[in-house]
Motif scaffolding. Structure first.
Motif, PDB file in Angstrom:
ATOM      1  N   GLU A 201       0.818  -1.214   0.000  1.00  0.00           N
ATOM      2  CA  GLU A 201       0.000   0.000   0.000  1.00  0.00           C
ATOM      3  C   GLU A 201       0.856   1.270   0.000  1.00  0.00           C
ATOM      4  O   GLU A 201       0.324   2.376  -0.081  1.00  0.00           O
ATOM      5  N   GLY A 202       2.174   1.122   0.110  1.00  0.00           N
ATOM      6  CA  GLY A 202       3.069   2.274   0.092  1.00  0.00           C
ATOM      7  C   GLY A 202       3.220   2.974   1.426  1.00  0.00           C
ATOM      8  O   GLY A 202       3.771   4.076   1.497  1.00  0.00           O
ATOM      9  N   VAL A 203       2.766   2.337   2.511  1.00  0.00           N
ATOM     10  CA  VAL A 203       2.845   2.951   3.839  1.00  0.00           C
ATOM     11  C   VAL A 203       4.234   2.771   4.441  1.00  0.00           C
ATOM     12  O   VAL A 203       4.772   3.678   5.089  1.00  0.00           O
ATOM     13  N   ILE A 204       4.851   1.605   4.228  1.00  0.00           N
ATOM     14  CA  ILE A 204       6.175   1.272   4.759  1.00  0.00           C
ATOM     15  C   ILE A 204       7.044   0.787   3.614  1.00  0.00           C
ATOM     16  O   ILE A 204       6.561   0.121   2.698  1.00  0.00           O
ATOM     17  N   ARG A 205       8.340   1.105   3.677  1.00  0.00           N
ATOM     18  CA  ARG A 205       9.261   0.587   2.669  1.00  0.00           C
ATOM     19  C   ARG A 205       9.612  -0.860   2.988  1.00  0.00           C
ATOM     20  O   ARG A 205       9.982  -1.178   4.116  1.00  0.00           O
ATOM     21  N   ARG A 206       9.497  -1.727   2.013  1.00  0.00           N
ATOM     22  CA  ARG A 206       9.680  -3.154   2.236  1.00  0.00           C
ATOM     23  C   ARG A 206      11.063  -3.473   2.818  1.00  0.00           C
ATOM     24  O   ARG A 206      11.196  -4.373   3.658  1.00  0.00           O
ATOM     25  N   GLU A 207      12.092  -2.735   2.386  1.00  0.00           N
ATOM     26  CA  GLU A 207      13.437  -3.045   2.870  1.00  0.00           C
ATOM     27  C   GLU A 207      13.634  -2.662   4.338  1.00  0.00           C
ATOM     28  O   GLU A 207      14.647  -2.999   4.947  1.00  0.00           O
ATOM     29  N   ARG A 208      12.650  -1.997   4.904  1.00  0.00           N
ATOM     30  CA  ARG A 208      12.717  -1.608   6.310  1.00  0.00           C
ATOM     31  C   ARG A 208      12.024  -2.614   7.227  1.00  0.00           C
ATOM     32  O   ARG A 208      11.941  -2.377   8.442  1.00  0.00           O
ATOM     33  N   ILE A 209      11.517  -3.698   6.676  1.00  0.00           N
ATOM     34  CA  ILE A 209      10.860  -4.731   7.479  1.00  0.00           C
ATOM     35  C   ILE A 209      11.839  -5.887   7.690  1.00  0.00           C
ATOM     36  O   ILE A 209      12.361  -6.442   6.728  1.00  0.00           O
ATOM     37  N   LEU A 210      12.083  -6.239   8.934  1.00  0.00           N
ATOM     38  CA  LEU A 210      13.004  -7.331   9.254  1.00  0.00           C
ATOM     39  C   LEU A 210      12.219  -8.626   9.419  1.00  0.00           C
ATOM     40  O   LEU A 210      11.748  -8.961  10.510  1.00  0.00           O
ATOM     41  N   HIS A 211      12.094  -9.365   8.317  1.00  0.00           N
ATOM     42  CA  HIS A 211      11.361 -10.626   8.335  1.00  0.00           C
ATOM     43  C   HIS A 211      12.246 -11.773   8.805  1.00  0.00           C
ATOM     44  O   HIS A 211      13.436 -11.794   8.510  1.00  0.00           O
ATOM     45  N   GLY A 212      11.652 -12.717   9.522  1.00  0.00           N
ATOM     46  CA  GLY A 212      12.327 -13.985   9.759  1.00  0.00           C
ATOM     47  C   GLY A 212      12.884 -14.227  11.142  1.00  0.00           C
ATOM     48  O   GLY A 212      13.365 -15.324  11.419  1.00  0.00           O
ATOM     49  N   LEU A 213      12.854 -13.224  12.038  1.00  0.00           N
ATOM     50  CA  LEU A 213      13.316 -13.491  13.399  1.00  0.00           C
ATOM     51  C   LEU A 213      12.330 -14.418  14.102  1.00  0.00           C
ATOM     52  O   LEU A 213      11.117 -14.193  14.036  1.00  0.00           O
ATOM     53  N   PRO A 214      12.809 -15.454  14.776  1.00  0.00           N
ATOM     54  CA  PRO A 214      11.888 -16.288  15.564  1.00  0.00           C
ATOM     55  C   PRO A 214      11.215 -15.447  16.645  1.00  0.00           C
ATOM     56  O   PRO A 214      11.822 -14.518  17.187  1.00  0.00           O
ATOM     57  N   HIS A 215       9.974 -15.755  16.942  1.00  0.00           N
ATOM     58  CA  HIS A 215       9.307 -15.049  18.033  1.00  0.00           C
ATOM     59  C   HIS A 215      10.053 -15.366  19.327  1.00  0.00           C
ATOM     60  O   HIS A 215      10.364 -16.529  19.611  1.00  0.00           O
ATOM     61  N   PRO A 216      10.374 -14.344  20.139  1.00  0.00           N
ATOM     62  CA  PRO A 216      11.229 -14.584  21.306  1.00  0.00           C
ATOM     63  C   PRO A 216      10.528 -15.163  22.532  1.00  0.00           C
ATOM     64  O   PRO A 216      11.113 -15.194  23.614  1.00  0.00           O
ATOM     65  N   SER A 217       9.308 -15.626  22.400  1.00  0.00           N
ATOM     66  CA  SER A 217       8.597 -16.177  23.552  1.00  0.00           C
ATOM     67  C   SER A 217       9.241 -17.490  24.000  1.00  0.00           C
ATOM     68  O   SER A 217       9.906 -18.195  23.230  1.00  0.00           O
ATOM     69  N   GLY A 218       9.001 -17.830  25.268  1.00  0.00           N
ATOM     70  CA  GLY A 218       9.537 -19.070  25.807  1.00  0.00           C
ATOM     71  C   GLY A 218       9.030 -20.301  25.081  1.00  0.00           C
ATOM     72  O   GLY A 218       9.730 -21.320  24.986  1.00  0.00           O
ATOM     73  N   ALA A 219       7.820 -20.210  24.528  1.00  0.00           N
ATOM     74  CA  ALA A 219       7.245 -21.332  23.802  1.00  0.00           C
ATOM     75  C   ALA A 219       7.995 -21.637  22.508  1.00  0.00           C
ATOM     76  O   ALA A 219       7.841 -22.709  21.929  1.00  0.00           O
ATOM     77  N   ASN A 220       8.820 -20.697  22.082  1.00  0.00           N
ATOM     78  CA  ASN A 220       9.569 -20.842  20.830  1.00  0.00           C
ATOM     79  C   ASN A 220      11.058 -21.060  21.106  1.00  0.00           C
ATOM     80  O   ASN A 220      11.903 -20.748  20.265  1.00  0.00           O
ATOM     81  N   ALA A 221      11.363 -21.599  22.268  1.00  0.00           N
ATOM     82  CA  ALA A 221      12.745 -21.648  22.751  1.00  0.00           C
ATOM     83  C   ALA A 221      13.690 -22.393  21.812  1.00  0.00           C
ATOM     84  O   ALA A 221      14.840 -21.976  21.627  1.00  0.00           O
ATOM     85  N   GLU A 222      13.235 -23.476  21.212  1.00  0.00           N
ATOM     86  CA  GLU A 222      14.144 -24.250  20.367  1.00  0.00           C
ATOM     87  C   GLU A 222      14.537 -23.479  19.119  1.00  0.00           C
ATOM     88  O   GLU A 222      15.718 -23.470  18.725  1.00  0.00           O
ATOM     89  N   ARG A 223      13.578 -22.830  18.482  1.00  0.00           N
ATOM     90  CA  ARG A 223      13.889 -22.050  17.271  1.00  0.00           C
ATOM     91  C   ARG A 223      14.826 -20.894  17.600  1.00  0.00           C
ATOM     92  O   ARG A 223      15.740 -20.586  16.836  1.00  0.00           O
ATOM     93  N   VAL A 224      14.580 -20.248  18.741  1.00  0.00           N
ATOM     94  CA  VAL A 224      15.463 -19.155  19.175  1.00  0.00           C
ATOM     95  C   VAL A 224      16.873 -19.691  19.412  1.00  0.00           C
ATOM     96  O   VAL A 224      17.866 -19.099  18.957  1.00  0.00           O
ATOM     97  N   ALA A 225      16.987 -20.811  20.114  1.00  0.00           N
ATOM     98  CA  ALA A 225      18.301 -21.382  20.426  1.00  0.00           C
ATOM     99  C   ALA A 225      19.056 -21.749  19.154  1.00  0.00           C
ATOM    100  O   ALA A 225      20.268 -21.514  19.049  1.00  0.00           O
TER     101      ALA A 225
END
Length: 262
Positions: A201-225
């Motif tokens: 929609e042109g609201v945010i520049r795509r290169e300014r979005i950091l995709h792919g970080l695992p969610h840092p919640s405890g339930a996601n501990a293995e992916r974070v590790a």
């Protein structure tokens, strides 16, 4: 994208709230209802503070019921102490932000891809201390959204529903317009989809979005590790897609390197 400050209209109602008597979304006073359609309802929360110096915007999906109560309690405390409106709103938005185990995970993930170097600080841990002026804690749906009286969790996707798209454009897009050079970090897949829609929609520049970080919640501990190199690939459970995480890490490192050079 007119987005007038709503807090003055709700200040007296917030001051008069008996939070102990509100035990579920169904008990929220009608006075705080902003919009509703079918199974969806949206309720006011004093999350209107925008940090104009922010270079990082951490984007959650929407405040939930517990966050609504915490924010209202903090707002009541600040108003009772005679704080100025800006301070009341800033405190309300930061109440409980990234508390508990989620904070060290989040800091480690940002440091692992070099966000601290891009910001010119030693570690992103200071974003929750003396470098707090560099971060905006946000939500793509600024106000709590409930579906059949329960916290909206991202399903159905907000970009598919005109009612939720209107909420995103009314509030979050107005906020993003004030922070055009910030990096946007989506907390979860549904938020990432919403930010991608805003990029189209042109609201945010795509290169300014950091995709792919695992969610840092405890339930996601293995992916974070695994993302952080704290767990070997051979030790991963079948639920963790190592190839996907490897690809996301490589993309994020390249993205941050490019941003640092620009």
């Amino acid at each position: 994208m007119v987005n007038p400050l709503l807090f003055p209209e709700y200040a007296d109602a917030i001051r008069a709230l008996d939070l102990a008597a509100i035990g579920s979304p169904a008990a929220l006073p009608e006075r705080f209802l902003l919009a509703h359609e079918g199974r969806f309802s949206v309720h006011y929360i004093p999350f209107e503070y925008v940090n104009p110096a922010a270079r990082i915007v951490v984007v959650g999906i929407a405040p939930g019921f517990v966050q609504w109560k915490n924010a209202m309690a903090e707002t009541q405390r600040r108003m009772a102490a005679g704080a100025a409106q800006d301070e009341v709103l800033r405190a309300a938005r930061l109440a409980g932000a990234f508390s508990g185990a989620i904070r060290p995970n989040f800091v480690a993930l940002l440091d692992a891809i070099g966000v601290q170097r891009w910001l010119g600080i030693a570690s992103c841990a200071s974003l929750f201390d003396h470098d707090a002026h560099l971060v905006q804690i946000s939500a793509i749906l600024r106000h709590p959204v409930f579906v059949d009286g329960r916290n909206y969790s991202g399903t159905p996707g907000m970009a598919k529903l005109p009612f939720l798209r209107e909420q995103v454009l009314r509030y979050f897009a107005h906020e993003a317009a004030q922070l055009p050079d910030a990096l946007y970090i989506p907390m979860g897949g549904s938020v990432a989809e919403g930010l991608d829609w805003l990029a189209r929609e042109g609201v945010i520049r795509r290169e300014r979005i950091l995709h792919g970080l695992p969610h840092p919640s405890g339930a996601n501990a293995e992916r974070v590790a695994y993302f952080l190199g704290r767990k070997e690939r051979a030790a991963l459970s079948s639920r963790t897609n190592a190839r996907q995480i490897d690809a996301a890490r490589a993309t994020l490192l390249a993205q941050m390197a490019a941003l640092s050079e620009s």
